[in-house]
Design a protein around this motif. Sequence first.
Motif, PDB file in Angstrom:
ATOM      1  N   LYS A 236      57.962 115.710  70.504  1.00  0.00           N
ATOM      2  CA  LYS A 236      57.843 115.094  69.177  1.00  0.00           C
ATOM      3  C   LYS A 236      59.133 115.328  68.405  1.00  0.00           C
ATOM      4  O   LYS A 236      59.907 116.232  68.714  1.00  0.00           O
ATOM      5  CB  LYS A 236      56.689 115.722  68.395  1.00  0.00           C
ATOM      6  N   THR A 237      59.316 114.526  67.380  1.00  0.00           N
ATOM      7  CA  THR A 237      60.427 114.735  66.467  1.00  0.00           C
ATOM      8  C   THR A 237      60.014 115.767  65.426  1.00  0.00           C
ATOM      9  O   THR A 237      58.925 115.683  64.872  1.00  0.00           O
ATOM     10  CB  THR A 237      60.824 113.426  65.769  1.00  0.00           C
TER      11      THR A 237
ATOM     12  N   TYR B 240      64.930 116.137  64.740  1.00  0.00           N
ATOM     13  CA  TYR B 240      65.479 116.177  66.096  1.00  0.00           C
ATOM     14  C   TYR B 240      64.309 116.136  67.081  1.00  0.00           C
ATOM     15  O   TYR B 240      63.180 116.499  66.745  1.00  0.00           O
ATOM     16  CB  TYR B 240      66.317 117.436  66.315  1.00  0.00           C
ATOM     17  N   TYR B 241      64.585 115.694  68.269  1.00  0.00           N
ATOM     18  CA  TYR B 241      63.550 115.614  69.300  1.00  0.00           C
ATOM     19  C   TYR B 241      63.364 116.995  69.926  1.00  0.00           C
ATOM     20  O   TYR B 241      64.317 117.627  70.362  1.00  0.00           O
ATOM     21  CB  TYR B 241      63.938 114.596  70.370  1.00  0.00           C
TER      22      TYR B 241
END
Length: 79
Positions: free
Chosen positions: A50-51, A43-44
């Motif tokens: 960042k992911t 997930y962001y």
Amino acid sequence: MQLYFSQALAQAVRPKLMLLAFEKVERTAGKATLTVPIADLGYYHPLTKKTSVDPGSYTLQVGASSAQLAQGSLALTLK
């Protein structure tokens, strides 16, 4: 065919069941393959921009739709 995942102890607020991948298959095929990068479980994170992919256990389920998931599931653990 649709592949869904869930994570019991996610660090971020996430839906109970999320669509991970899908593929159109013929009913008579009997076998299908989906390739899913581990990053797709992520997930962001707005603070880090960042992911993120949380470590821990994930449950994978396959079905024609979220209402028609096959009996049983596959457990996946990321460390």
